[in-house]
Motif scaffolding. Sequence first.
Motif, PDB file in Angstrom:
ATOM      1  N   GLU A   1       0.797  -1.229   0.000  1.00  0.00           N
ATOM      2  CA  GLU A   1       0.000   0.000   0.000  1.00  0.00           C
ATOM      3  C   GLU A   1       0.829   1.278   0.000  1.00  0.00           C
ATOM      4  OE1 GLU A   1      -3.085  -0.246   2.956  1.00  0.00           O
ATOM      5  OE2 GLU A   1      -3.607  -2.274   2.351  1.00  0.00           O
ATOM      6  N   THR A   2       2.140   1.173  -0.264  1.00  0.00           N
ATOM      7  CA  THR A   2       2.950   2.382  -0.385  1.00  0.00           C
ATOM      8  C   THR A   2       2.518   3.180  -1.610  1.00  0.00           C
ATOM      9  OG1 THR A   2       4.847   1.363   0.698  1.00  0.00           O
ATOM     10  CG2 THR A   2       5.299   3.281  -0.676  1.00  0.00           C
ATOM     11  N   PHE A   3       2.195   2.460  -2.682  1.00  0.00           N
ATOM     12  CA  PHE A   3       1.782   3.105  -3.925  1.00  0.00           C
ATOM     13  C   PHE A   3       0.375   2.651  -4.286  1.00  0.00           C
ATOM     14  CE2 PHE A   3       6.410   2.595  -4.138  1.00  0.00           C
ATOM     15  CZ  PHE A   3       6.776   3.930  -4.198  1.00  0.00           C
ATOM     16  N   ASP A   4      -0.497   3.587  -4.469  1.00  0.00           N
ATOM     17  CA  ASP A   4      -1.855   3.292  -4.903  1.00  0.00           C
ATOM     18  C   ASP A   4      -1.773   2.609  -6.269  1.00  0.00           C
ATOM     19  OD1 ASP A   4      -4.375   3.693  -6.356  1.00  0.00           O
ATOM     20  OD2 ASP A   4      -4.952   4.918  -4.634  1.00  0.00           O
ATOM     21  N   PRO A   5      -2.466   1.482  -6.435  1.00  0.00           N
ATOM     22  CA  PRO A   5      -2.400   0.787  -7.724  1.00  0.00           C
ATOM     23  C   PRO A   5      -2.772   1.680  -8.914  1.00  0.00           C
ATOM     24  CG  PRO A   5      -3.510  -0.583  -6.105  1.00  0.00           C
ATOM     25  CD  PRO A   5      -3.293   0.767  -5.467  1.00  0.00           C
ATOM     26  N   LYS A   6      -3.617   2.668  -8.701  1.00  0.00           N
ATOM     27  CA  LYS A   6      -4.051   3.553  -9.778  1.00  0.00           C
ATOM     28  C   LYS A   6      -2.926   4.468 -10.261  1.00  0.00           C
ATOM     29  CE  LYS A   6      -8.766   3.550  -8.108  1.00  0.00           C
ATOM     30  NZ  LYS A   6      -9.768   4.309  -7.378  1.00  0.00           N
ATOM     31  N   ILE A   7      -1.954   4.766  -9.390  1.00  0.00           N
ATOM     32  CA  ILE A   7      -0.870   5.659  -9.799  1.00  0.00           C
ATOM     33  C   ILE A   7       0.438   4.917 -10.064  1.00  0.00           C
ATOM     34  CG2 ILE A   7      -1.864   7.626  -8.582  1.00  0.00           C
ATOM     35  CD1 ILE A   7       0.576   7.184  -6.588  1.00  0.00           C
ATOM     36  N   ARG A   8       0.473   3.626  -9.754  1.00  0.00           N
ATOM     37  CA  ARG A   8       1.704   2.854  -9.952  1.00  0.00           C
ATOM     38  C   ARG A   8       2.142   2.873 -11.421  1.00  0.00           C
ATOM     39  NH1 ARG A   8       1.314  -1.918  -6.549  1.00  0.00           N
ATOM     40  NH2 ARG A   8      -0.359  -2.463  -7.982  1.00  0.00           N
ATOM     41  N   ASP A   9       1.177   2.808 -12.353  1.00  0.00           N
ATOM     42  CA  ASP A   9       1.509   2.863 -13.779  1.00  0.00           C
ATOM     43  C   ASP A   9       2.167   4.196 -14.137  1.00  0.00           C
ATOM     44  OD1 ASP A   9       0.442   0.351 -14.098  1.00  0.00           O
ATOM     45  OD2 ASP A   9      -1.408   1.042 -15.056  1.00  0.00           O
ATOM     46  N   GLU A  10       1.645   5.277 -13.594  1.00  0.00           N
ATOM     47  CA  GLU A  10       2.227   6.599 -13.850  1.00  0.00           C
ATOM     48  C   GLU A  10       3.636   6.691 -13.278  1.00  0.00           C
ATOM     49  OE1 GLU A  10       1.360  11.350 -13.041  1.00  0.00           O
ATOM     50  OE2 GLU A  10      -0.184   9.886 -12.505  1.00  0.00           O
ATOM     51  N   LEU A  11       3.823   6.163 -12.066  1.00  0.00           N
ATOM     52  CA  LEU A  11       5.154   6.160 -11.458  1.00  0.00           C
ATOM     53  C   LEU A  11       6.122   5.363 -12.330  1.00  0.00           C
ATOM     54  CD1 LEU A  11       7.269   6.578  -9.232  1.00  0.00           C
ATOM     55  CD2 LEU A  11       6.234   4.640  -8.006  1.00  0.00           C
ATOM     56  N   ALA A  12       5.715   4.183 -12.777  1.00  0.00           N
ATOM     57  CA  ALA A  12       6.595   3.364 -13.624  1.00  0.00           C
ATOM     58  C   ALA A  12       6.949   4.096 -14.909  1.00  0.00           C
ATOM     59  CB  ALA A  12       5.931   2.022 -13.923  1.00  0.00           C
ATOM     60  N   HIS A  61       7.894  -5.122  -5.760  1.00  0.00           N
ATOM     61  CA  HIS A  61       7.789  -6.196  -4.773  1.00  0.00           C
ATOM     62  C   HIS A  61       7.256  -5.557  -3.488  1.00  0.00           C
ATOM     63  CE1 HIS A  61      10.133  -9.062  -7.149  1.00  0.00           C
ATOM     64  NE2 HIS A  61      10.942  -8.061  -7.424  1.00  0.00           N
ATOM     65  N   GLU A  62       6.051  -5.961  -3.098  1.00  0.00           N
ATOM     66  CA  GLU A  62       5.467  -5.416  -1.871  1.00  0.00           C
ATOM     67  C   GLU A  62       5.625  -6.428  -0.736  1.00  0.00           C
ATOM     68  OE1 GLU A  62       1.429  -4.376  -2.913  1.00  0.00           O
ATOM     69  OE2 GLU A  62       2.097  -2.400  -3.597  1.00  0.00           O
ATOM     70  N   TYR A  63       5.804  -5.904   0.471  1.00  0.00           N
ATOM     71  CA  TYR A  63       5.964  -6.752   1.644  1.00  0.00           C
ATOM     72  C   TYR A  63       5.247  -6.097   2.817  1.00  0.00           C
ATOM     73  CZ  TYR A  63       9.560  -3.219   2.351  1.00  0.00           C
ATOM     74  OH  TYR A  63      10.209  -2.027   2.471  1.00  0.00           O
ATOM     75  N   SER A  64       5.032  -6.858   3.869  1.00  0.00           N
ATOM     76  CA  SER A  64       4.417  -6.325   5.077  1.00  0.00           C
ATOM     77  C   SER A  64       5.384  -5.354   5.745  1.00  0.00           C
ATOM     78  CB  SER A  64       4.084  -7.468   6.043  1.00  0.00           C
ATOM     79  OG  SER A  64       3.731  -6.948   7.306  1.00  0.00           O
ATOM     80  N   VAL A  65       4.862  -4.256   6.257  1.00  0.00           N
ATOM     81  CA  VAL A  65       5.715  -3.264   6.921  1.00  0.00           C
ATOM     82  C   VAL A  65       6.449  -3.881   8.116  1.00  0.00           C
ATOM     83  CG1 VAL A  65       3.961  -2.309   8.474  1.00  0.00           C
ATOM     84  CG2 VAL A  65       5.796  -0.840   7.634  1.00  0.00           C
ATOM     85  N   THR A  66       5.917  -4.959   8.668  1.00  0.00           N
ATOM     86  CA  THR A  66       6.580  -5.618   9.803  1.00  0.00           C
ATOM     87  C   THR A  66       7.776  -6.454   9.368  1.00  0.00           C
ATOM     88  OG1 THR A  66       5.104  -7.535   9.679  1.00  0.00           O
ATOM     89  CG2 THR A  66       4.444  -5.713  11.142  1.00  0.00           C
ATOM     90  N   HIS A  67       8.012  -6.557   8.056  1.00  0.00           N
ATOM     91  CA  HIS A  67       9.132  -7.339   7.546  1.00  0.00           C
ATOM     92  C   HIS A  67      10.368  -6.501   7.254  1.00  0.00           C
ATOM     93  CE1 HIS A  67       6.131 -10.635   6.176  1.00  0.00           C
ATOM     94  NE2 HIS A  67       6.422 -10.729   7.446  1.00  0.00           N
ATOM     95  N   VAL A  68      10.423  -5.309   7.814  1.00  0.00           N
ATOM     96  CA  VAL A  68      11.619  -4.464   7.703  1.00  0.00           C
ATOM     97  C   VAL A  68      12.312  -4.506   9.063  1.00  0.00           C
ATOM     98  CG1 VAL A  68      12.524  -2.153   7.296  1.00  0.00           C
ATOM     99  CG2 VAL A  68      10.549  -2.958   6.003  1.00  0.00           C
ATOM    100  N   TYR A  69      13.574  -4.906   9.050  1.00  0.00           N
ATOM    101  CA  TYR A  69      14.331  -5.047  10.291  1.00  0.00           C
ATOM    102  C   TYR A  69      15.475  -4.047  10.330  1.00  0.00           C
ATOM    103  CZ  TYR A  69      11.757  -9.303  11.202  1.00  0.00           C
ATOM    104  OH  TYR A  69      10.749 -10.195  11.468  1.00  0.00           O
ATOM    105  N   HIS A  70      15.651  -3.436  11.480  1.00  0.00           N
ATOM    106  CA  HIS A  70      16.771  -2.536  11.737  1.00  0.00           C
ATOM    107  C   HIS A  70      17.479  -3.072  12.975  1.00  0.00           C
ATOM    108  CE1 HIS A  70      15.172   1.010   9.366  1.00  0.00           C
ATOM    109  NE2 HIS A  70      14.168   0.160   9.344  1.00  0.00           N
ATOM    110  N   GLY A  71      18.751  -3.322  12.871  1.00  0.00           N
ATOM    111  CA  GLY A  71      19.488  -3.825  14.030  1.00  0.00           C
ATOM    112  C   GLY A  71      18.953  -5.140  14.549  1.00  0.00           C
ATOM    113  N   GLY A  72      18.349  -5.950  13.668  1.00  0.00           N
ATOM    114  CA  GLY A  72      17.859  -7.261  14.067  1.00  0.00           C
ATOM    115  C   GLY A  72      16.446  -7.279  14.609  1.00  0.00           C
ATOM    116  N   ALA A  73      15.766  -6.130  14.653  1.00  0.00           N
ATOM    117  CA  ALA A  73      14.407  -6.091  15.190  1.00  0.00           C
ATOM    118  C   ALA A  73      13.455  -5.472  14.167  1.00  0.00           C
ATOM    119  CB  ALA A  73      14.380  -5.269  16.479  1.00  0.00           C
ATOM    120  N   SER A  74      12.222  -5.970  14.162  1.00  0.00           N
ATOM    121  CA  SER A  74      11.210  -5.420  13.272  1.00  0.00           C
ATOM    122  C   SER A  74      10.841  -4.025  13.764  1.00  0.00           C
ATOM    123  CB  SER A  74       9.964  -6.312  13.261  1.00  0.00           C
ATOM    124  OG  SER A  74       8.955  -5.709  12.486  1.00  0.00           O
ATOM    125  N   MET A  75      11.007  -3.042  12.889  1.00  0.00           N
ATOM    126  CA  MET A  75      10.758  -1.654  13.293  1.00  0.00           C
ATOM    127  C   MET A  75       9.505  -1.077  12.645  1.00  0.00           C
ATOM    128  SD  MET A  75      13.232  -1.314  15.347  1.00  0.00           S
ATOM    129  CE  MET A  75      13.504   0.395  15.705  1.00  0.00           C
TER     130      MET A  75
END
Length: 144
Positions: free
Chosen positions: A11-22, A50-64
């Motif tokens: 959901e970082t990029f609205d599917p309607k504008i993703r084409d314009e961004l590309a 490639h979209e992923y869950s926001v909980t799948h970003v780790y900083h220093g070994g922890a989900s941030m």
Amino acid sequence: MPLIYINCPAETFDPKIRDELASEITAASLAVEGLPDTAFVRSTCWIYFHEYSVTHVYHGGASMGSNVVSLEVNVFEGGLDDGQKKLLIEKLTTLIRRFASNPNQVPVPVYILIRNVPVTDWGVFGSRITLSELRHPPQDASPV
């Protein structure tokens, strides 16, 4: 002929504008790389989201839970000088931030990695392709 992978939280990029961004990323990339903006050359610029869950970003070994966007930009080795790389990073960061959904109005962290791929390592549809072929395509070259 960049090959770009964009990794971002869902959901970082609205599917309607993703084409314009590309489309805008394609145009900016071709301009910086000095490639003609033709239907054929545009068709050789590929972008994968490639979209992923926001909980799948780790900083220093922890989900941030960070809303980080990363781009891996693959280009022909020697196709961009240091100034062009700097310009490409600036343009792509600006585009990502302009199009990203950002409810907190905090600038989205954007990480960009440019990979210089040796000319001998580029293949398209079973054949090698060179930067020179893209810079000087036949006038009647059909999109791939």
